[in-house]
Design an enzyme around this catalytic site. Structure first.
Site, PDB file in Angstrom:
ATOM      1  N   LYS A   1      18.683  16.188 -18.287  1.00 41.03           N
ATOM      2  CA  LYS A   1      18.974  17.516 -17.735  1.00 41.03           C
ATOM      3  C   LYS A   1      20.328  17.988 -18.238  1.00 41.03           C
ATOM      4  CE  LYS A   1      16.607  16.229 -13.495  1.00 41.03           C
ATOM      5  NZ  LYS A   1      16.641  16.039 -12.060  1.00 41.03           N
TER       6      LYS A   1
ATOM      7  N   ARG B   1       4.442  19.932  -2.950  1.00 41.38           N
ATOM      8  CA  ARG B   1       4.754  20.900  -3.994  1.00 41.38           C
ATOM      9  C   ARG B   1       3.682  22.001  -4.069  1.00 41.38           C
ATOM     10  NH1 ARG B   1       3.556  21.274  -9.633  1.00 41.38           N
ATOM     11  NH2 ARG B   1       5.176  22.487 -10.655  1.00 41.38           N
TER      12      ARG B   1
ATOM     13  N   CYS C   1     -15.365 -16.972   2.820  1.00 40.86           N
ATOM     14  CA  CYS C   1     -15.837 -18.347   2.878  1.00 40.86           C
ATOM     15  C   CYS C   1     -15.300 -18.860   4.214  1.00 40.86           C
ATOM     16  CB  CYS C   1     -15.261 -19.167   1.730  1.00 40.86           C
ATOM     17  SG  CYS C   1     -15.429 -20.937   2.012  1.00 40.86           S
TER      18      CYS C   1
ATOM     19  N   GLU D   1      20.444  -7.146  16.520  1.00 38.31           N
ATOM     20  CA  GLU D   1      21.444  -6.208  17.044  1.00 38.31           C
ATOM     21  C   GLU D   1      20.944  -4.763  16.915  1.00 38.31           C
ATOM     22  OE1 GLU D   1      25.679  -8.417  16.172  1.00 38.31           O
ATOM     23  OE2 GLU D   1      24.406  -7.905  14.482  1.00 38.31           O
ATOM     24  N   TYR D   2      20.283  -4.508  15.789  1.00 38.39           N
ATOM     25  CA  TYR D   2      19.711  -3.178  15.590  1.00 38.39           C
ATOM     26  C   TYR D   2      18.687  -2.885  16.692  1.00 38.39           C
ATOM     27  CZ  TYR D   2      17.036   0.659  13.750  1.00 38.39           C
ATOM     28  OH  TYR D   2      16.410   1.872  13.639  1.00 38.39           O
TER      29      TYR D   2
ATOM     30  N   LYS E   1       9.136  10.668 -22.001  1.00 37.19           N
ATOM     31  CA  LYS E   1       8.084   9.854 -21.385  1.00 37.19           C
ATOM     32  C   LYS E   1       8.080   8.438 -21.951  1.00 37.19           C
ATOM     33  CE  LYS E   1       4.787  11.375 -19.363  1.00 37.19           C
ATOM     34  NZ  LYS E   1       4.186  11.880 -18.149  1.00 37.19           N
TER      35      LYS E   1
ATOM     36  N   TYR F   1      16.661  14.446  -5.862  1.00 34.89           N
ATOM     37  CA  TYR F   1      17.347  14.731  -7.128  1.00 34.89           C
ATOM     38  C   TYR F   1      17.663  16.202  -7.362  1.00 34.89           C
ATOM     39  CZ  TYR F   1      12.437  15.484  -8.189  1.00 34.89           C
ATOM     40  OH  TYR F   1      11.139  15.888  -8.125  1.00 34.89           O
TER      41      TYR F   1
ATOM     42  N   ASP G   1       7.717   8.353 -10.338  1.00 37.71           N
ATOM     43  CA  ASP G   1       6.291   8.666 -10.257  1.00 37.71           C
ATOM     44  C   ASP G   1       5.847   8.627  -8.797  1.00 37.71           C
ATOM     45  OD1 ASP G   1       3.808   9.297 -11.091  1.00 37.71           O
ATOM     46  OD2 ASP G   1       3.305   7.330 -11.894  1.00 37.71           O
TER      47      ASP G   1
ATOM     48  N   GLU H   1      11.142  12.846  -4.396  1.00 33.79           N
ATOM     49  CA  GLU H   1       9.835  12.225  -4.573  1.00 33.79           C
ATOM     50  C   GLU H   1       9.638  11.198  -3.472  1.00 33.79           C
ATOM     51  OE1 GLU H   1       8.812  14.361  -7.698  1.00 33.79           O
ATOM     52  OE2 GLU H   1       7.624  12.518  -7.628  1.00 33.79           O
TER      53      GLU H   1
ATOM     54  N   CYS I   1     -12.703 -25.952   2.750  1.00 33.13           N
ATOM     55  CA  CYS I   1     -12.811 -25.501   1.360  1.00 33.13           C
ATOM     56  C   CYS I   1     -11.506 -25.814   0.618  1.00 33.13           C
ATOM     57  CB  CYS I   1     -13.106 -24.010   1.363  1.00 33.13           C
ATOM     58  SG  CYS I   1     -12.852 -23.210  -0.214  1.00 33.13           S
TER      59      CYS I   1
ATOM     60  N   LYS J   1      12.421   9.298 -14.152  1.00 34.29           N
ATOM     61  CA  LYS J   1      11.382  10.243 -13.737  1.00 34.29           C
ATOM     62  C   LYS J   1      10.468   9.481 -12.784  1.00 34.29           C
ATOM     63  CE  LYS J   1       7.927  13.399 -15.660  1.00 34.29           C
ATOM     64  NZ  LYS J   1       7.029  13.146 -14.579  1.00 34.29           N
TER      65      LYS J   1
ATOM     66  N   CYS K   1     -16.049 -24.251  -2.928  1.00 28.73           N
ATOM     67  CA  CYS K   1     -16.663 -25.320  -2.136  1.00 28.73           C
ATOM     68  C   CYS K   1     -18.177 -25.231  -2.049  1.00 28.73           C
ATOM     69  CB  CYS K   1     -16.073 -25.343  -0.733  1.00 28.73           C
ATOM     70  SG  CYS K   1     -16.599 -23.950   0.279  1.00 28.73           S
TER      71      CYS K   1
ATOM     72  N   CYS L   1     -19.309 -19.830  -2.050  1.00 29.26           N
ATOM     73  CA  CYS L   1     -17.897 -19.889  -2.376  1.00 29.26           C
ATOM     74  C   CYS L   1     -17.724 -20.645  -3.693  1.00 29.26           C
ATOM     75  CB  CYS L   1     -17.144 -20.599  -1.253  1.00 29.26           C
ATOM     76  SG  CYS L   1     -15.454 -21.016  -1.721  1.00 29.26           S
TER      77      CYS L   1
ATOM     78  N   GLU M   1      18.166  10.750 -15.568  1.00 26.47           N
ATOM     79  CA  GLU M   1      17.694  10.098 -14.340  1.00 26.47           C
ATOM     80  C   GLU M   1      16.294   9.544 -14.577  1.00 26.47           C
ATOM     81  OE1 GLU M   1      17.437  13.201 -11.400  1.00 26.47           O
ATOM     82  OE2 GLU M   1      19.262  14.082 -12.179  1.00 26.47           O
TER      83      GLU M   1
HETATM   84  S1  IVH Z   1      13.565  17.569 -12.231  1.00 28.66           S
HETATM   85  C1  IVH Z   1      13.913  21.826 -12.701  1.00 28.66           C
HETATM   86  N1  IVH Z   1      14.010  15.030 -11.870  1.00 28.66           N
HETATM   87  O1  IVH Z   1       8.320  14.906 -12.356  1.00 28.66           O
HETATM   88  C2  IVH Z   1      13.700  20.499 -12.234  1.00 28.66           C
HETATM   89  N2  IVH Z   1      11.790  15.826 -11.703  1.00 28.66           N
HETATM   90  O2  IVH Z   1       6.541  16.181 -14.579  1.00 28.66           O
HETATM   91  C3  IVH Z   1      12.408  19.915 -12.619  1.00 28.66           C
HETATM   92  N3  IVH Z   1      10.148  14.116 -11.127  1.00 28.66           N
HETATM   93  O3  IVH Z   1       6.727  17.129 -10.478  1.00 28.66           O
HETATM   94  C4  IVH Z   1      12.174  18.585 -12.071  1.00 28.66           C
HETATM   95  N4  IVH Z   1      11.590  12.445 -11.022  1.00 28.66           N
HETATM   96  O4  IVH Z   1       8.701  16.295  -9.271  1.00 28.66           O
HETATM   97  C5  IVH Z   1      13.090  16.010 -11.916  1.00 28.66           C
HETATM   98  N5  IVH Z   1      14.553  12.816 -11.554  1.00 28.66           N
HETATM   99  C6  IVH Z   1      13.639  13.787 -11.583  1.00 28.66           C
HETATM  100  C7  IVH Z   1      12.282  13.546 -11.336  1.00 28.66           C
HETATM  101  C8  IVH Z   1      11.374  14.610 -11.406  1.00 28.66           C
HETATM  102  C9  IVH Z   1      10.319  12.813 -10.899  1.00 28.66           C
HETATM  103  C10 IVH Z   1       8.856  14.800 -11.085  1.00 28.66           C
HETATM  104  C11 IVH Z   1       8.922  16.223 -10.613  1.00 28.66           C
HETATM  105  C12 IVH Z   1       7.799  16.923 -11.330  1.00 28.66           C
HETATM  106  C13 IVH Z   1       7.399  15.982 -12.377  1.00 28.66           C
HETATM  107  C14 IVH Z   1       7.424  16.737 -13.683  1.00 28.66           C
END
Ligand code: IVH
Length: 681
Positions: A305, A141, A441, A39-40, A329, A241, A122, A189, A446, A120, A426, A423, A118
């Site tokens: 935060k 960035r 292979c 449908e989409y 971390k 975020y 990567d 991100e 095999c 973090k 085999c 291989c 929240e």
């Molecule tokens: S807040 C003032 N929130 O982690 C705000 N950063 O080591 C500062 N990152 O390059 C960032 N998830 O881009 C914030 N939930 C999150 C994040 C986040 C990933 C990244 C951020 C920054 C790196 C800092």
């Protein structure tokens, strides 16, 4: 009652865009679609068709424009409206407590302050600019002050709203419909979700192509492509975020910010929570540290935060790190261990893949004994030797991989590895196909390949309960020497296998019997011809209509099928030319597994290009002139030789002729091949 007025094309196009945006959002962000894929597709095609008929209706935020196509020389610099700050790190709860105490000494409001926690994420930080609701620019960035403009690449990210708020038709959402702020800059991100990453790598490996090391670098590399069509091929997602700048809206807390971002349709990580005290926030961080693998993306920690944005701003920053937030971390998941041996896996398509056999080592609560080495070139590039101390990374739920050797730790006993000439399953000589990184292979009998092929065959034909283990059992017992043998398995044979009693054997036989009736495209895809996945199999089935016709096809015949290039055509011909494969097909035919499909042809007056006239100039990247003509005609369009007022589109390739100037003078819209394909659906 007055008759409802028919919608104008402009109204219908706007409505379709709104609906499609909503469905993209529901599917990719909420993971809760309310319509089927078919449908989409139908809605998407209707919009493509409308836009093709009325090019003036095509807008940059149209969902049809997510295919990419822009090629630039270099990225332009963009100054961020406010510095894109970094974060200071804490490696345990006490370091977080110390941070909080420091803040309390600076400002006594902190003592009673609530926190938002929240993940973090990567990924690659991106800064997204919206003007009056329209996505106008996106940047990396960079150094935090100035980034690089990667707008065309970001447009291909499915979950990035091209227009905000993303419209939602249900009542709950409609109540929340808000005016978009006149200016909004959002930070997020770009990531690749773990499951998408594994799927992508599996598909690349099966085609003998290079696999990627980790989701972060893949997303980052893809977003820095100069050709956004390449970006579009990678399954990149987005999580937002922070609001970096806004005009027309004021937000007071981080919690409100996350909610507002969600309301506008931005994807936001679900794991965010608000806490009244630091200790509760810390407990939440510890919880996630223990189950980080259950996050759908890679996270290297949690971010704590201060919820009160004014308070956070008043606290200022140290260097590039704002005082009002800190990263908790997770323990690093890189460890060193010894590479004891290099093993080799044989995949279904015969691709040989090396893997590291490691001295078992604990990484983040899991014992790792094996890790991927990607391909044989990787071992050479990284100079990885047998007996080396190696750095291994386990990230998210992604298969662990060897980052590289610790060269300083060498003692002289390490040995250079030589890829196998035969291989390992085999003994047949392995080959390297031109232009591919993988070793193959090519022996279709095999046993390792056979087990994988049987497993794949059963999975594509949807034979229930016929999984990896059963495939290995029937191959090892010599009951199945090729995929066709599945159809001659008997109950007596199955009962000989471990774990099989009457009931289970019957169930499997019933499932096999049901698979006899699968349509032609499914059978073609189940055969496991390299380069022929679900989509190509469907095209082949529709074009040739029977296995007999497909087997008889030449490279030229195959190339005449839309979307099938010279490489796949050659592979298909080679595959059918192999005696062993012919024997399997003969057996399938004798077993009565020989479906045919109706050949569907584009009906006159139907298709996305119906009523449109195209002129082609220059050399297109993949389609030859005749192929391009066939492509357009198959979709109901017409191709003429000269540009006139009646021309709907000029299809532009390299080194165009005078037709380009003519089209420009008449204001005829211009498409490149990718855009043509996008419109053609
Ligand atoms: S807040 C003032 N929130 O982690 C705000 N950063 O080591 C500062 N990152 O390059 C960032 N998830 O881009 C914030 N939930 C999150 C994040 C986040 C990933 C990244 C951020 C920054 C790196 C800092």
């Amino acid at each position: 009652m007055p008759k409802p007025k028919a919608k104008s094309p402009a109204e219908r196009a706007a409505e379709l865009r709104r609906e499609l945006d909503e469905h993209i959002y529901r599917y990719h962000v909420l993971a809760a679609p309310i319509i089927s894929d078919a449908e989409y597709d139908a809605l998407f095609r209707e919009l493509q068709h409308l836009e093709a008929e009325h090019p003036e209706l095509l807008t940059p935020d149209s969902p049809t424009q997510r295919v990419g196509g822009y090629v630039s020389e270099k990225f332009v610099k963009v100054r961020h409206p406010a510095p894109i700050l970094s974060l200071s790190n804490a490696f345990n709860a006490d370091e977080v407590r110390a941070w909080f105490e420091r803040l309390t000494r600076l400002d006594d409001r902190v003592e009673r302050a609530a926190c938002v926690v929240e993940p973090k994420i990567d990924g690659l930080t991106v800064v997204l600019h919206y003007e009056n609701g329209l996505f106008v620019r996106g940047a990396t960035r960079g150094d935090g002050e100035v980034g690089e403009d990667i707008t065309p690449n970001l447009r291909t990210v499915r979950t990035l709203p091209l227009r905000i708020p993303v419209p939602m038709t249900d009542r709950k959402r409609r109540a929340a419909v808000i005016q978009p702020p006149s200016k909004l800059v959002v930070r997020g991100e770009a990531v690749i979700f773990t499951k998408d990453f594994e799927q992508m790598n599996a598909a690349l490996a099966a085609r003998g192509e290079r696999t990627y090391q980790n989701p972060r670098n893949t997303a980052s590399g893809a977003l820095r492509q100069l050709d956004s069509r390449l970006t579009a091929e990678r399954p990149i997602s987005l999580l937002c975020y922070q609001i970096v700048a806004a005009e027309g809206v004021t937000l007071h807390t981080q919690w409100e910010t996350l909610d507002y971002l969600r309301t506008l349709g931005f994807p936001v990580a679900q794991a965010g929570r608000r806490f009244e005290s630091l200790e509760e926030a810390l407990a939440y961080c510890e919880q996630w540290a223990a189950k980080r693998d259950t996050l759908p993306f890679e996270a290297d920690g949690m971010v704590i935060k201060l919820d009160d944005l004014q308070l956070a701003a008043d606290l200022g920053f140290v260097g590039k790190d704002p005082r009002g937030a800190i990263a908790f971390k997770f323990p690093a998941r890189e460890v060193t261990t010894t590479l004891n041996a290099i093993g080799v896996n044989v995949g279904r398509t015969g691709v040989l893949t090396p893997y590291a056999v490691l001295e078992p080592v604990e990484v983040g609560g899991v014992i790792v004994k094996q890790a991927t080495l990607h391909n044989f070139d990787y071992i050479v590039e990284k100079d990885i030797r047998l007996g080396d101390r190696v750095m291994v990374k386990r990230s998210g739920d992604v298969i662990p991989y060897v980052i590289g050797p610790l060269v300083e730790a060498r003692t002289g006993v390490e040995r250079v590895y030589t890829p196998p000439a035969q291989c390992p399953a085999c003994g047949e000589a392995v080959e390297r196909l031109e232009g591919e990184v993988a070793l193959y292979c090519l022996n279709s009998a095999c046993p390792a390949q056979l087990t994988r092929s049987v497993e794949h065959f059963a999975a594509v034909l949807d034979i229930e309960t016929f999984g990896e283990k059963v495939a290995a059992q029937v191959v090892a017992a010599g009951l199945v020497k090729d995929v066709a043998d599945i159809f001659s398995l008997t109950k007596e044979q199955l009962l000989e296998l471990e774990g099989f009693a009457e009931k289970r054997a019957q169930k499997l036989l019933d499932a096999i019997a049901a698979a006899r009736a699968r349509p032609l495209n499914v059978l073609i895809s189940a055969l496991g011809i390299p380069g022929v996945g679900e989509v190509t199999a469907r095209d082949l089935a529709a074009h040739f209509g029977s296995l007999d016709a497909l087997m008889a096809a030449s490279v030229e015949d195959l190339q005449a099928v839309e979307g099938i290039g010279p490489n796949v055509s050659q592979t298909v011909v080679d595959w059918f030319a192999r005696r062993s494969n012919r024997l399997v097909l003969k057996k399938l035919e004798q077993a009565g597994v020989w479906p045919t499909a109706e050949v569907r042809r584009a009906e006159a007056g139907a298709g996305p290009f119906a009523g449109l006239t195209f002129v082609i100039t220059g050399t297109l990247p993949t389609l030859g002139r005749d192929e391009a003509r066939a492509y357009i005609e198959a979709r109901g369009g017409k191709v003429t030789d000269s540009v006139s007022k009646k021309t709907s589109y000029l299809v532009l390739g390299a080194s165009p002729g005078s037709k380009l100037a003519k089209a420009q003078s008449l204001n005829i819209p211009i498409l490149d091949e990718a855009q043509l394909r996008a419109l053609g659906g």
